[in-house]
Design a protein around this motif. Sequence first.
Motif, mmCIF file in Angstrom:
data_model
loop_
_atom_site.group_PDB
_atom_site.id
_atom_site.type_symbol
_atom_site.label_atom_id
_atom_site.label_comp_id
_atom_site.label_asym_id
_atom_site.label_seq_id
_atom_site.Cartn_x
_atom_site.Cartn_y
_atom_site.Cartn_z
ATOM 1 N N GLN A 73 0.224 17.724 -0.635
ATOM 2 C CA GLN A 73 -0.573 18.576 0.246
ATOM 3 C C GLN A 73 -0.385 18.287 1.727
ATOM 4 O O GLN A 73 -0.817 19.071 2.558
ATOM 5 N N THR A 74 0.221 17.129 2.065
ATOM 6 C CA THR A 74 0.329 16.736 3.469
ATOM 7 C C THR A 74 1.687 16.131 3.793
ATOM 8 O O THR A 74 2.368 15.603 2.924
ATOM 9 N N LEU A 75 2.036 16.221 5.069
ATOM 10 C CA LEU A 75 3.166 15.506 5.638
ATOM 11 C C LEU A 75 2.545 14.376 6.446
ATOM 12 O O LEU A 75 1.760 14.624 7.360
ATOM 13 N N SER A 76 2.842 13.135 6.076
ATOM 14 C CA SER A 76 2.190 11.980 6.700
ATOM 15 C C SER A 76 3.227 11.087 7.359
ATOM 16 O O SER A 76 4.315 10.888 6.824
ATOM 17 N N TRP A 77 2.865 10.532 8.520
ATOM 18 C CA TRP A 77 3.714 9.585 9.238
ATOM 19 C C TRP A 77 2.969 8.272 9.380
ATOM 20 O O TRP A 77 1.825 8.236 9.832
ATOM 21 N N TYR A 78 3.631 7.175 8.982
ATOM 22 C CA TYR A 78 3.064 5.825 9.038
ATOM 23 C C TYR A 78 3.915 4.958 9.961
ATOM 24 O O TYR A 78 5.141 4.949 9.828
ATOM 25 N N PRO A 79 3.309 4.214 10.882
ATOM 26 C CA PRO A 79 4.094 3.299 11.720
ATOM 27 C C PRO A 79 4.776 2.230 10.866
ATOM 28 O O PRO A 79 4.207 1.769 9.877
ATOM 29 N N VAL A 80 5.994 1.853 11.239
ATOM 30 C CA VAL A 80 6.713 0.816 10.490
ATOM 31 C C VAL A 80 6.011 -0.522 10.635
ATOM 32 O O VAL A 80 5.804 -1.231 9.664
ATOM 33 N N VAL A 81 5.638 -0.856 11.867
ATOM 34 C CA VAL A 81 5.006 -2.146 12.117
ATOM 35 C C VAL A 81 3.495 -1.947 12.141
ATOM 36 O O VAL A 81 2.918 -1.573 13.158
ATOM 37 N N SER A 82 2.888 -2.177 11.002
ATOM 38 C CA SER A 82 1.446 -2.041 10.868
ATOM 39 C C SER A 82 1.019 -2.652 9.545
ATOM 40 O O SER A 82 1.815 -2.766 8.617
ATOM 41 N N THR A 83 -0.231 -3.019 9.470
ATOM 42 C CA THR A 83 -0.764 -3.523 8.207
ATOM 43 C C THR A 83 -1.623 -2.466 7.520
ATOM 44 O O THR A 83 -2.009 -2.640 6.385
ATOM 45 N N ARG A 84 -1.893 -1.371 8.234
ATOM 46 C CA ARG A 84 -2.737 -0.310 7.676
ATOM 47 C C ARG A 84 -1.977 0.528 6.655
ATOM 48 O O ARG A 84 -0.770 0.719 6.776
ATOM 49 N N ARG A 85 -2.729 1.046 5.690
ATOM 50 C CA ARG A 85 -2.121 1.928 4.696
ATOM 51 C C ARG A 85 -2.529 3.381 4.921
ATOM 52 O O ARG A 85 -2.204 4.239 4.128
ATOM 53 N N ARG A 86 -3.211 3.645 6.023
ATOM 54 C CA ARG A 86 -3.576 5.019 6.378
ATOM 55 C C ARG A 86 -2.524 5.573 7.334
ATOM 56 O O ARG A 86 -1.978 4.844 8.156
ATOM 57 N N PRO A 87 -2.257 6.875 7.254
ATOM 58 C CA PRO A 87 -1.232 7.444 8.137
ATOM 59 C C PRO A 87 -1.662 7.454 9.596
ATOM 60 O O PRO A 87 -2.841 7.619 9.910
ATOM 61 N N GLY A 88 -0.686 7.280 10.465
ATOM 62 C CA GLY A 88 -0.946 7.384 11.892
ATOM 63 C C GLY A 88 -1.104 8.839 12.301
ATOM 64 O O GLY A 88 -1.885 9.174 13.185
ATOM 65 N N LEU A 89 -0.332 9.716 11.667
ATOM 66 C CA LEU A 89 -0.404 11.159 11.885
ATOM 67 C C LEU A 89 -0.316 11.857 10.536
ATOM 68 O O LEU A 89 0.378 11.386 9.633
ATOM 69 N N GLU A 90 -0.987 12.995 10.430
ATOM 70 C CA GLU A 90 -0.961 13.729 9.164
ATOM 71 C C GLU A 90 -1.118 15.223 9.453
ATOM 72 O O GLU A 90 -1.918 15.616 10.293
ATOM 73 N N TRP A 91 -0.334 16.035 8.743
ATOM 74 C CA TRP A 91 -0.392 17.480 8.896
ATOM 75 C C TRP A 91 -0.604 18.111 7.527
ATOM 76 O O TRP A 91 0.027 17.718 6.541
ATOM 77 N N ASP A 92 -1.438 19.117 7.480
ATOM 78 C CA ASP A 92 -1.721 19.834 6.243
ATOM 79 C C ASP A 92 -0.556 20.773 5.926
ATOM 80 O O ASP A 92 -0.109 21.533 6.788
ATOM 81 N N ARG A 93 -0.068 20.743 4.702
ATOM 82 C CA ARG A 93 1.088 21.529 4.299
ATOM 83 C C ARG A 93 0.835 23.036 4.414
ATOM 84 O O ARG A 93 1.729 23.798 4.770
ATOM 85 N N ALA A 94 -0.375 23.468 4.114
ATOM 86 C CA ALA A 94 -0.681 24.898 4.140
ATOM 87 C C ALA A 94 -0.600 25.486 5.541
ATOM 88 O O ALA A 94 -0.333 26.679 5.696
ATOM 89 N N HIS A 95 -0.813 24.671 6.578
ATOM 90 C CA HIS A 95 -0.814 25.163 7.956
ATOM 91 C C HIS A 95 0.318 24.579 8.793
ATOM 92 O O HIS A 95 0.345 24.762 10.004
ATOM 93 N N LEU A 96 1.238 23.877 8.163
ATOM 94 C CA LEU A 96 2.302 23.173 8.884
ATOM 95 C C LEU A 96 3.302 24.152 9.483
ATOM 96 O O LEU A 96 3.715 25.111 8.837
#
Length: 143
Positions: free
Chosen positions: A60-83
């Motif tokens: 449902q989404t296009l997600s971008w995660y920073p390489v250097v991070s400990t978080r598992r949440r995306p830094g940026l996220e876009w909804d596929r239906a409105h992308l």
Amino acid sequence: MSALQVAELVLGLALLLVVLLFAGLVLRRRAISGGYPLALAAVSRDGRRWRLGLLRLGPQTLSWYPVVSTRRRPGLEWDRAHLELSTPAEERVTIPGLVGALRVDVGDHTTSEPTPLAVERGIYMAMRSWLESSPPGRDVNVA
């Protein structure tokens, strides 16, 4: 304790730390992917500096995660239906880790301004195919 024993202890702890960091990166990558395709991509917030990250094509989404991070949440996220995905810009982007990167603008016209994204040509084609293969509309069940 002799100086040799202290040196061996410090070396052993340093080696253990490196192994734990590597294992953490592998486990984070596996948790981020969730069984979906991942690719290297870079994002530019100011149009000049690029930050390398992992791009996930989820259901449902296009997600971008920073390489250097400990978080598992995306830094940026876009909804596929409105992308909205632009065509690649003429200029090539030079980013270490991305060979022959293309600059495209990714955005969700309902919530945000387009974000510059640098991806390799094959990844751009995969993103375009992923976007065009989605069912029409939002939450459509095509069974």
